[in-house]
Design a protein around this motif. Sequence first.
Motif, PDB file in Angstrom:
ATOM      1  N   SER A  41     -20.081  40.019  93.403  1.00 53.02           N
ATOM      2  CA  SER A  41     -19.727  40.589  92.108  1.00 53.02           C
ATOM      3  C   SER A  41     -18.599  41.594  92.362  1.00 53.02           C
ATOM      4  O   SER A  41     -18.192  41.796  93.506  1.00 53.02           O
ATOM      5  CB  SER A  41     -20.987  41.267  91.565  1.00 53.02           C
ATOM      6  N   ALA A  42     -18.096  42.205  91.320  1.00 54.67           N
ATOM      7  CA  ALA A  42     -17.090  43.259  91.482  1.00 54.67           C
ATOM      8  C   ALA A  42     -17.770  44.552  91.913  1.00 54.67           C
ATOM      9  O   ALA A  42     -18.962  44.726  91.688  1.00 54.67           O
ATOM     10  CB  ALA A  42     -16.373  43.468  90.163  1.00 54.67           C
ATOM     11  N   THR A  47     -15.742  46.167  86.502  1.00 50.36           N
ATOM     12  CA  THR A  47     -15.638  45.264  85.342  1.00 50.36           C
ATOM     13  C   THR A  47     -15.621  46.071  84.037  1.00 50.36           C
ATOM     14  O   THR A  47     -14.804  45.809  83.148  1.00 50.36           O
ATOM     15  CB  THR A  47     -16.803  44.250  85.341  1.00 50.36           C
ATOM     16  N   GLU A  74     -13.807  40.824  91.066  1.00 48.04           N
ATOM     17  CA  GLU A  74     -14.456  39.983  92.081  1.00 48.04           C
ATOM     18  C   GLU A  74     -13.481  39.636  93.197  1.00 48.04           C
ATOM     19  O   GLU A  74     -13.850  39.550  94.363  1.00 48.04           O
ATOM     20  CB  GLU A  74     -15.009  38.709  91.434  1.00 48.04           C
ATOM     21  N   PHE A 136     -18.791  35.002  88.897  1.00 46.60           N
ATOM     22  CA  PHE A 136     -18.439  35.375  87.522  1.00 46.60           C
ATOM     23  C   PHE A 136     -17.248  34.600  86.953  1.00 46.60           C
ATOM     24  O   PHE A 136     -16.981  34.679  85.781  1.00 46.60           O
ATOM     25  CB  PHE A 136     -18.158  36.890  87.520  1.00 46.60           C
ATOM     26  N   ARG A 150     -21.324  38.470  80.992  1.00 39.62           N
ATOM     27  CA  ARG A 150     -21.646  39.646  81.808  1.00 39.62           C
ATOM     28  C   ARG A 150     -22.851  39.375  82.716  1.00 39.62           C
ATOM     29  O   ARG A 150     -23.809  38.725  82.334  1.00 39.62           O
ATOM     30  CB  ARG A 150     -21.945  40.872  80.909  1.00 39.62           C
ATOM     31  N   GLY A 151     -22.753  39.880  83.912  1.00 42.43           N
ATOM     32  CA  GLY A 151     -23.821  39.663  84.887  1.00 42.43           C
ATOM     33  C   GLY A 151     -23.789  38.255  85.465  1.00 42.43           C
ATOM     34  O   GLY A 151     -24.710  37.817  86.144  1.00 42.43           O
ATOM     35  N   GLY A 152     -22.690  37.535  85.217  1.00 48.55           N
ATOM     36  CA  GLY A 152     -22.631  36.109  85.527  1.00 48.55           C
ATOM     37  C   GLY A 152     -22.592  35.739  86.999  1.00 48.55           C
ATOM     38  O   GLY A 152     -22.756  34.562  87.337  1.00 48.55           O
ATOM     39  N   SER A 153     -22.394  36.695  87.886  1.00 49.55           N
ATOM     40  CA  SER A 153     -22.333  36.278  89.291  1.00 49.55           C
ATOM     41  C   SER A 153     -23.694  35.786  89.802  1.00 49.55           C
ATOM     42  O   SER A 153     -23.748  35.026  90.767  1.00 49.55           O
ATOM     43  CB  SER A 153     -21.752  37.369  90.193  1.00 49.55           C
TER      44      SER A 153
HETATM   45  N1  ASP Z   1     -18.804  41.795  87.499  1.00 47.78           N
HETATM   46  C1  ASP Z   1     -19.388  41.048  86.421  1.00 47.78           C
HETATM   47  C2  ASP Z   1     -20.068  41.990  85.442  1.00 47.78           C
HETATM   48  O1  ASP Z   1     -20.102  43.188  85.673  1.00 47.78           O
HETATM   49  C3  ASP Z   1     -20.320  39.998  86.901  1.00 47.78           C
HETATM   50  C4  ASP Z   1     -21.555  40.486  87.597  1.00 47.78           C
HETATM   51  O2  ASP Z   1     -21.702  41.648  87.933  1.00 47.78           O
HETATM   52  O3  ASP Z   1     -22.459  39.667  87.825  1.00 47.78           O
HETATM   53  O4  ASP Z   1     -20.558  41.556  84.454  1.00 47.78           O
END
Ligand code: ASP
Length: 404
Positions: A41-42, A47, A74, A136, A150-153
């Motif tokens: 992820s980043a 992000t 990322e 992501f 969001r949160g896609g990783s």
């Molecule tokens: N960096 C992206 C986010 O903050 C993906 C992730 O964290 O999974 O949504």
Amino acid sequence: MKIVVLKFGGTSVGSIKRIKNVAKIINSYHKKKYKIIVVSSAMSGVTNKLIRISKDVSNNFSPSEYDVLVSSGEQVACSLIAARLSHLGLKSRSWLSWQIPIITLGDHKNSKIVSIYRKKILNYLKKGGIPVVAGFQGININDRITTIGRGGSDASAIVLAKFFKAERCIIYTDVEGVYTTDPNKLKKARKIKVISYEEMLEMASLGAKVMQPVSIQDARLNRINVEVKSSFKKGTGTLITKRKNIINNKIIAGISSTQNDAKVSLVGVKDKPGVAAKIFKPLSENLINVDMVVQNISANGKETDLTFTIKSDDLNKTKKIIGSNKNIKFRKLLLKKNVSKISIIGVGMITTPGVTFRMFQALANKKINIQVISTSEIKISVLIDKKNTNKALIALHKEFKLNR
Ligand code: ASP
Ligand code: MG
């Protein structure tokens, strides 16, 4: 090939010190002769910052440029990890989605990964390389960069595990795993060693902080073993797997509780077809999320009572919608804030009789009144006064022997 996917969340790669630590973790799998696919992820906060910048530039920022912008975090994290692995003497490089490629379908900002080309990554693995893949992101059929929500990783990691038939997908995060209940609310909460996909999905209120619920569903459909663990502390985390793999299952896996719920009761609504639909249609149109719904049986065949729960924040809006709707007739509207839903979750209740009774008795012993009850195959939920939440958690945690 013994393949493992290691996914690192934002806090795990949040500083240079942490990136060095992540490289050490990756190296430990390398020493165990695993073929490793890393997904990152980043760095934490990045992000969000990029999204803020997009808003400062334009409140009408183009979705395709938005994806190019917010997916860049990322890229940075992956390059840092790969470089640190090289520093340790390992063969590694970053892989952006277009280089693999990872193909997505759907709208910008919210695409879905549908396919991953395996050839280049497999070759790289065979040559002893450790690919560090940007989570992501993907590309669409027009070769534009996309992001997957969001949160896609987490989703990136699960889909990589699926396409490369990984033995396991390990989600490294800042908590040690999934707990029997929220450890911030109950000191006796303990880490769950193994949990089924179904239980994990039901425990969304606990699980969501640990992993994206849609990714859990994806893992379930593809039968991928997922382990959630901390990148800061050594030790095993929580394995999310199929029911069959779970031996000496506890009857109840965990207990979840909600906060800031409100209860709405319509007393004396007509007992005829279409009434419930009339009540809930305007609520759904106004994006009010309804949780528990209970309708009493009608004693006289003419009238019944309907109760449901919503978030407290939606209470005023709900009151207005129902009050001003001439299509809905009722005798009395009762509103109650400060209620909390407590749920016990476990596949064991399918085969074990008496679970419902034990739950109700444990609450009765503590003089906790139950206002609404709802059940599913592997979950029993009750609505109680919010002030009793902790008392209920303690009592149920003990009743179902979750205190170690
Ligand atoms: N960096 C992206 C986010 O903050 C993906 C992730 O964290 O999974 O949504
Ligand atoms: Mg994240």
